[in-house]
Scaffold this motif. Structure first.
Motif, PDB file in Angstrom:
ATOM      1  N   GLU A 526     -36.146  49.650   6.598  1.00 10.14           N
ATOM      2  CA  GLU A 526     -35.010  49.140   6.250  1.00 10.14           C
ATOM      3  C   GLU A 526     -34.311  50.144   5.478  1.00 10.14           C
ATOM      4  O   GLU A 526     -32.874  50.252   5.576  1.00 10.14           O
ATOM      5  N   ALA A 527     -34.579  51.160   4.568  1.00 11.60           N
ATOM      6  CA  ALA A 527     -33.856  51.897   3.773  1.00 11.60           C
ATOM      7  C   ALA A 527     -33.245  53.025   4.925  1.00 11.60           C
ATOM      8  O   ALA A 527     -32.181  53.379   4.899  1.00 11.60           O
ATOM      9  N   LEU A 528     -33.898  53.602   5.918  1.00 14.27           N
ATOM     10  CA  LEU A 528     -33.107  54.643   6.808  1.00 14.27           C
ATOM     11  C   LEU A 528     -32.514  53.991   7.684  1.00 14.27           C
ATOM     12  O   LEU A 528     -31.412  54.618   8.031  1.00 14.27           O
ATOM     13  N   LEU A 529     -32.639  52.817   8.141  1.00 15.01           N
ATOM     14  CA  LEU A 529     -31.735  52.262   9.562  1.00 15.01           C
ATOM     15  C   LEU A 529     -30.360  51.845   8.345  1.00 15.01           C
ATOM     16  O   LEU A 529     -29.365  51.848   8.867  1.00 15.01           O
ATOM     17  N   THR A 530     -30.439  51.432   7.149  1.00 15.19           N
ATOM     18  CA  THR A 530     -29.294  50.993   6.331  1.00 15.19           C
ATOM     19  C   THR A 530     -28.471  52.214   5.962  1.00 15.19           C
ATOM     20  O   THR A 530     -27.176  52.269   6.108  1.00 15.19           O
ATOM     21  N   GLU A 531     -29.206  53.392   5.854  1.00 13.16           N
ATOM     22  CA  GLU A 531     -28.459  54.624   5.543  1.00 13.16           C
ATOM     23  C   GLU A 531     -27.600  54.908   6.923  1.00 13.16           C
ATOM     24  O   GLU A 531     -26.822  55.642   6.737  1.00 13.16           O
ATOM     25  N   LEU A 532     -28.548  54.752   8.039  1.00  8.98           N
ATOM     26  CA  LEU A 532     -27.867  55.196   9.137  1.00  8.98           C
ATOM     27  C   LEU A 532     -26.788  54.383   9.564  1.00  8.98           C
ATOM     28  O   LEU A 532     -25.642  54.863  10.105  1.00  8.98           O
ATOM     29  N   SER A 533     -26.767  53.107   9.129  1.00  9.16           N
ATOM     30  CA  SER A 533     -25.567  52.187   9.629  1.00  9.16           C
ATOM     31  C   SER A 533     -24.439  52.619   8.752  1.00  9.16           C
ATOM     32  O   SER A 533     -23.310  52.589   9.071  1.00  9.16           O
ATOM     33  N   ALA A 534     -24.740  53.050   7.437  1.00 13.97           N
ATOM     34  CA  ALA A 534     -23.644  53.385   6.611  1.00 13.97           C
ATOM     35  C   ALA A 534     -22.770  54.542   7.163  1.00 13.97           C
ATOM     36  O   ALA A 534     -21.692  54.587   7.255  1.00 13.97           O
ATOM     37  N   ALA A 535     -23.684  55.658   7.558  1.00 11.39           N
ATOM     38  CA  ALA A 535     -22.929  56.781   8.355  1.00 11.39           C
ATOM     39  C   ALA A 535     -22.001  56.437   9.613  1.00 11.39           C
ATOM     40  O   ALA A 535     -21.122  56.864   9.754  1.00 11.39           O
ATOM     41  N   SER A 540     -17.401  57.013  12.180  1.00 11.32           N
ATOM     42  CA  SER A 540     -17.041  56.778  13.579  1.00 11.32           C
ATOM     43  C   SER A 540     -15.734  56.776  13.595  1.00 11.32           C
ATOM     44  O   SER A 540     -14.921  56.236  13.007  1.00 11.32           O
ATOM     45  N   ILE A 541     -15.080  57.190  14.626  1.00 15.54           N
ATOM     46  CA  ILE A 541     -13.701  57.168  15.210  1.00 15.54           C
ATOM     47  C   ILE A 541     -13.161  55.803  15.332  1.00 15.54           C
ATOM     48  O   ILE A 541     -11.948  55.605  15.049  1.00 15.54           O
ATOM     49  N   CYS A 542     -13.926  54.970  15.940  1.00 14.77           N
ATOM     50  CA  CYS A 542     -13.265  53.747  16.414  1.00 14.77           C
ATOM     51  C   CYS A 542     -14.239  52.684  16.032  1.00 14.77           C
ATOM     52  O   CYS A 542     -15.398  52.699  15.536  1.00 14.77           O
ATOM     53  N   GLY A 543     -13.970  51.427  16.489  1.00 15.07           N
ATOM     54  CA  GLY A 543     -14.759  50.134  16.201  1.00 15.07           C
ATOM     55  C   GLY A 543     -16.048  50.246  16.672  1.00 15.07           C
ATOM     56  O   GLY A 543     -16.814  49.277  16.424  1.00 15.07           O
ATOM     57  N   LEU A 544     -16.118  50.779  17.942  1.00 16.17           N
ATOM     58  CA  LEU A 544     -17.671  50.702  18.474  1.00 16.17           C
ATOM     59  C   LEU A 544     -18.579  51.244  17.579  1.00 16.17           C
ATOM     60  O   LEU A 544     -19.484  50.409  17.066  1.00 16.17           O
ATOM     61  N   GLY A 545     -18.601  52.396  16.851  1.00 12.57           N
ATOM     62  CA  GLY A 545     -19.423  52.870  16.080  1.00 12.57           C
ATOM     63  C   GLY A 545     -19.549  52.302  14.698  1.00 12.57           C
ATOM     64  O   GLY A 545     -20.215  51.988  14.147  1.00 12.57           O
ATOM     65  N   GLN A 546     -18.053  51.917  14.330  1.00  8.59           N
ATOM     66  CA  GLN A 546     -18.265  51.159  12.978  1.00  8.59           C
ATOM     67  C   GLN A 546     -18.748  49.826  13.105  1.00  8.59           C
ATOM     68  O   GLN A 546     -19.135  49.207  11.966  1.00  8.59           O
ATOM     69  N   ALA A 547     -18.825  49.111  14.024  1.00 14.45           N
ATOM     70  CA  ALA A 547     -19.329  47.659  14.271  1.00 14.45           C
ATOM     71  C   ALA A 547     -20.546  47.632  14.644  1.00 14.45           C
ATOM     72  O   ALA A 547     -21.257  46.543  14.630  1.00 14.45           O
ATOM     73  N   ALA A 548     -21.081  48.566  15.392  1.00 10.43           N
ATOM     74  CA  ALA A 548     -22.569  48.574  16.215  1.00 10.43           C
ATOM     75  C   ALA A 548     -23.566  48.182  14.989  1.00 10.43           C
ATOM     76  O   ALA A 548     -24.511  47.492  15.479  1.00 10.43           O
ATOM     77  N   PRO A 549     -23.577  48.472  13.797  1.00  8.13           N
ATOM     78  CA  PRO A 549     -24.733  48.146  12.946  1.00  8.13           C
ATOM     79  C   PRO A 549     -24.536  46.692  12.410  1.00  8.13           C
ATOM     80  O   PRO A 549     -25.525  46.208  11.710  1.00  8.13           O
ATOM     81  N   ASN A 550     -23.411  46.098  12.733  1.00 10.75           N
ATOM     82  CA  ASN A 550     -23.564  44.577  12.232  1.00 10.75           C
ATOM     83  C   ASN A 550     -24.470  43.726  12.596  1.00 10.75           C
ATOM     84  O   ASN A 550     -25.051  42.932  11.370  1.00 10.75           O
ATOM     85  N   PRO A 551     -24.792  43.562  13.820  1.00  8.26           N
ATOM     86  CA  PRO A 551     -26.180  42.733  13.880  1.00  8.26           C
ATOM     87  C   PRO A 551     -27.256  43.291  13.481  1.00  8.26           C
ATOM     88  O   PRO A 551     -27.970  42.232  12.696  1.00  8.26           O
ATOM     89  N   LEU A 552     -27.604  44.414  13.035  1.00  8.76           N
ATOM     90  CA  LEU A 552     -28.709  44.979  12.548  1.00  8.76           C
ATOM     91  C   LEU A 552     -28.791  44.389  11.081  1.00  8.76           C
ATOM     92  O   LEU A 552     -29.869  44.093  10.417  1.00  8.76           O
ATOM     93  N   ALA A 553     -27.549  44.744  10.391  1.00  6.15           N
ATOM     94  CA  ALA A 553     -27.519  44.340   8.873  1.00  6.15           C
ATOM     95  C   ALA A 553     -27.472  42.768   8.710  1.00  6.15           C
ATOM     96  O   ALA A 553     -28.219  42.581   7.810  1.00  6.15           O
ATOM     97  N   CYS A 554     -27.179  41.982   9.695  1.00  6.21           N
ATOM     98  CA  CYS A 554     -27.351  40.610   9.568  1.00  6.21           C
ATOM     99  C   CYS A 554     -28.638  40.458   9.497  1.00  6.21           C
ATOM    100  O   CYS A 554     -29.040  39.314   9.130  1.00  6.21           O
ATOM    101  N   VAL A 555     -29.590  40.948  10.366  1.00  5.19           N
ATOM    102  CA  VAL A 555     -31.049  40.437  10.543  1.00  5.19           C
ATOM    103  C   VAL A 555     -31.578  40.986   8.942  1.00  5.19           C
ATOM    104  O   VAL A 555     -32.432  40.009   8.713  1.00  5.19           O
ATOM    105  N   PHE A 556     -31.287  42.071   8.431  1.00  5.53           N
ATOM    106  CA  PHE A 556     -31.756  42.307   7.218  1.00  5.53           C
ATOM    107  C   PHE A 556     -31.479  41.334   6.156  1.00  5.53           C
ATOM    108  O   PHE A 556     -31.975  40.763   5.097  1.00  5.53           O
ATOM    109  N   LYS A 557     -30.068  40.946   6.242  1.00  8.82           N
ATOM    110  CA  LYS A 557     -29.571  40.071   5.158  1.00  8.82           C
ATOM    111  C   LYS A 557     -29.973  38.502   5.289  1.00  8.82           C
ATOM    112  O   LYS A 557     -30.003  37.718   4.495  1.00  8.82           O
TER     113      LYS A 557
END
Length: 570
Positions: A526-535, A540-557
């Protein structure tokens, strides 16, 4: 005694031997003749490169090195320019020199979430053996038919609710797409008063400012995902110096989204009239309509309908250009779409400047979604009050939801703005599918995150879900049940983003790849994936990279119970 002559150290004065062969890949006369025959009298402009690549791909089933070199010569482009564009898009099969061309028959099996839930992984396993070595079976991203999952494409023809028998029959026929016949055709649309509003505007009976005011008062939004107010966008573009252009985004590649396809098939001239009205308002002399390649029957239909419009004299103020996508989700992002229309790789631009300021060919550009334009005529004719009289929970207007997944009646749902996911299921989709218990839902497609059923009474509209780490986006709602593992759902979505990253920026390109590896091997750090998501979000230049971690973060939450279980698949 004379000293022997010593040649200069830099080689000056030496005679170079003539090359035995010319440098670089040479143009083959036969390939050049074939390319010229395909192009005919079509212009050789740089922005038509992708269209010309489609001509070759459609004719020969692949893009050979010889044809790419010939096309480059014919268009007076460097071979590297042609090659980099051809290899960027998923629907182009580039065959290098010495390689064997792919089989003439290719079956693409959608592996995005709704199709995976409906059994596409099993099809991917069984079809190669069933169809034999003369048919290529490959994975493909969302095809925009999530309500009829699983979906396969044989050549250019889609097979809905696919099973082995249906796919085998389609391969035997090796069918190709034919023009779609809309439910409301040109004659019926005109008979019902269609294009009268446009005529009134063109004749000067309706001022531009009045049209903008009605659209603004109705709070009509951009319905492709961003939700930017339409009237405000028109005003911003009008303030920019001419000449101005217009681009229409019909590249709805978000997994779970198929509403633009629905409206184009239902009543295309309502969309076309709205498009021509918007072009008139901002005084755009050229309109570029970009439609995803997964909708070949609609592309053929629009070719025919645009010709009818021109023949009827309904577009004297704007020339319409139809452009065909080539299989790139990133081209749903407005600046990447504009790069693609210009015949280049679909790489998002850095902003500012914004598209409204510096868009197509460097000109101020109005960019609009298909569904937004579909509503323009009704909003103007019936008035802002009519549109705003609909809605729930203090939201106003209509929203079109693409609903798929574990419901009895998936499809496009026209509902009041502010409707909830639970209301969509119970009032519009016939309830949950038999044997399934509502567990979770995606409110905005792959990038919009995942929410639990306990939060299914939240209004689905712009600005209502951001506080939970989600958003409604293009209103693609995928319903999940107790049979779906949230870790498997998040992994499926992250794999999609990994495949569809344009590769321009490292946080998205490397971040999605690393996330997939970490999620697939497990247990999840969780700590590593959360850090990666924040980066990824921050850099990221556009919304693809900015939004890609959203489902992952929701699973943790929201789905910590699923974290403790082995990952399940469909």
């Amino acid at each position: 005694m004379n000293e022997p002559a010593i040649p200069p150290a830099n080689g000056a004065g030496r005679k170079r031997r003539p090359l035995k062969t010319l440098k670089g890949r040479q143009v083959q006369p036969q390939a050049l003749d074939e390319v010229r025959a395909l192009l005919g009298e079509r212009p050789r402009r740089r922005d038509l490169l992708i269209e010309h690549l489609h001509l070759i791909q459609d004719r020969y089933g692949h893009l050979s090195a010889a044809h790419l070199a010939a096309l480059a010569a014919e268009m007076k482009l460097a071979q590297t320019e042609v090659y980099e564009v051809a290899t960027f898009y998923a629907h182009f099969d580039v065959v290098k020199e010495g390689e064997k061309p792919p089989p003439r028959a290719t079956v693409r099996v959608c592996d995005s979430l709704s199709c995976a839930m409906a059994g596409s992984e099993g099809l991917l396993e069984r079809l190669p053996t069933l169809l034999g070595k003369d048919v290529r079976v490959v994975r493909a991203p969302c095809m925009g038919a999530c309500d009829r999952a699983p979906v396969c494409a044989v050549g250019h023809a889609q097979v809905m609710l696919a099973d082995e028998t249906a796919v085998g029959d389609a391969v035997a026929r090796h069918v190709h797409a034919h023009a779609h016949h809309p439910q409301v055709d040109f004659a019926a649309y005109r008979a019902a008063g269609g294009y009268k509003l446009l005529g009134d505007c063109l004749s000067g009976q309706r001022p531009r400012d009045d049209i903008i005011k009605i659209v603004s008062d109705a709070d009509l939004r951009g319905l492709g995902g961003a939700g930017f107010p339409t009237g405000r966008k028109w005003s911003l573009v009008r303030k920019e110096p001419g000449p101005r252009l217009m681009a229409v985004n019909g590249d709805e590649g978000e997994p779970g989204t198929f509403k633009d396809r629905h409206y184009l098939g239902l009543d295309p001239h309502r969309f076309i009239e709205g498009m021509l009205l918007a072009a008139w308002v901002v005084e755009a002399a050229d309109i570029y309509v970009y439609v995803r390649d997964e909708y070949p029957e609609h592309i053929l239909m629009l070719h025919e309908e645009f010709a009818r419009i021109e023949a009827a004299g309904l577009s004297p103020h704007a020339r319409i250009h139809l452009r065909r996508g080539a299989g790139a989700y990133i081209c749903g992002e407005e600046s990447a779409m504009i790069e693609s229309i210009e015949g280049k790789r679909g790489l998002p631009r850095h902003r500012p400047p914004y598209v409204a300021q510096v868009g197509l060919f460097g000109r101020p550009t109005l960019e609009q979604n298909v569904e937004t334009l579909y509503w323009v005529r009704d909003v103007v004719e019936k008035g802002a009050g009519w549109f705003t009289s609909h809605g729930r929970r203090e939201r106003k207007g209509f929203r079109s939801f693409s609903v798929s997944g574990r419901v009895k009646k998936p499809g496009v749902v026209l509902a009041p703005a502010g409707v909830s996911a639970r209301e969509l299921i119970d009032e519009f989709c016939g309830g949950m599918a038999d044997g399934h218990t509502f567990k979770a839902y995606l409110p905005g497609g792959a990038s919009g995150g995942i929410l639990p059923a306990a939060m299914a009474d939240e209004p689905l509209d712009f600005g209502t879900l951001e506080k939970y780490g989600c958003f409604v986006g293009s209103h693609a709602v995928v319903i999940l049940s107790d049979r779906d593992d949230m870790k498997a759902v998040a992994l499926n979505l992250m794999r999609f983003f990994e495949d569809e990253s344009c590769g321009q920026c490292t946080p998205c390109r490397a971040g999605t790849e690393k996330a997939v590896k970490l999620m697939a091997t497990g247990p999840w750090d969780e700590a590593l994936l959360t850090e990666l998501s924040a980066a990824m979000r921050d850099a990221s230049i556009c919304g693809l990279g900015q939004a890609a971690p959203n489902p992952l973060a929701c699973v943790f939450k929201y789905f910590r119970d699923d974290l403790a279980k082995p990952m399940g698949m469909w």
